[in-house]
Design an enzyme around this catalytic site. Sequence first.
Site, short mmCIF file in Angstrom:
data_model
loop_
_atom_site.label_atom_id
_atom_site.label_comp_id
_atom_site.label_asym_id
_atom_site.label_seq_id
_atom_site.Cartn_x
_atom_site.Cartn_y
_atom_site.Cartn_z
N ARG A 18 -20.42 54.47 -62.07
CA ARG A 18 -21.50 55.12 -62.34
C ARG A 18 -22.52 54.65 -61.31
O ARG A 18 -23.22 55.61 -60.91
CB ARG A 18 -21.90 54.97 -63.44
CG ARG A 18 -20.59 55.73 -64.67
CD ARG A 18 -21.24 55.12 -66.23
NE ARG A 18 -21.39 53.23 -66.77
CZ ARG A 18 -21.76 52.88 -67.08
NH1 ARG A 18 -21.89 53.50 -67.79
NH2 ARG A 18 -21.58 51.48 -66.94
N ASN A 36 -19.42 56.63 -69.22
CA ASN A 36 -17.44 56.54 -69.06
C ASN A 36 -17.77 57.38 -70.44
O ASN A 36 -17.92 57.64 -71.21
CB ASN A 36 -18.22 54.86 -70.04
CG ASN A 36 -17.91 54.62 -67.88
OD1 ASN A 36 -17.72 54.24 -67.28
ND2 ASN A 36 -18.54 53.01 -68.43
#
Length: 92
Positions: A18, A36
């Site tokens: 990320r 996520n």
Amino acid sequence: MRRIRLVIRGVVQGVGFRYSMQHIARGAGATGWVRNVTNGTVEAEVQGDAAAVETVLDWAAKGPRGGVVDGVSMTEMPTTPDESGFEIRRDA
């Protein structure tokens, strides 16, 4: 202007995916978000000019060092107005 939704499968959590995607997207001038998902995938929406979106898409197919991308699903989305930045969202 183009907007896509990505679902990335593989070893993509716990490897800085990320944060790395955020860095790549901001550098390319793209906006959107990444998070996520509880099933072990990473989901993202990326918006920007064609080159910016393509830069993020190309990176997502490889991921960060330490990650292993098994596949990327992409869906074209309608663009949204007035979006700025590229954020990391809480897990879904």
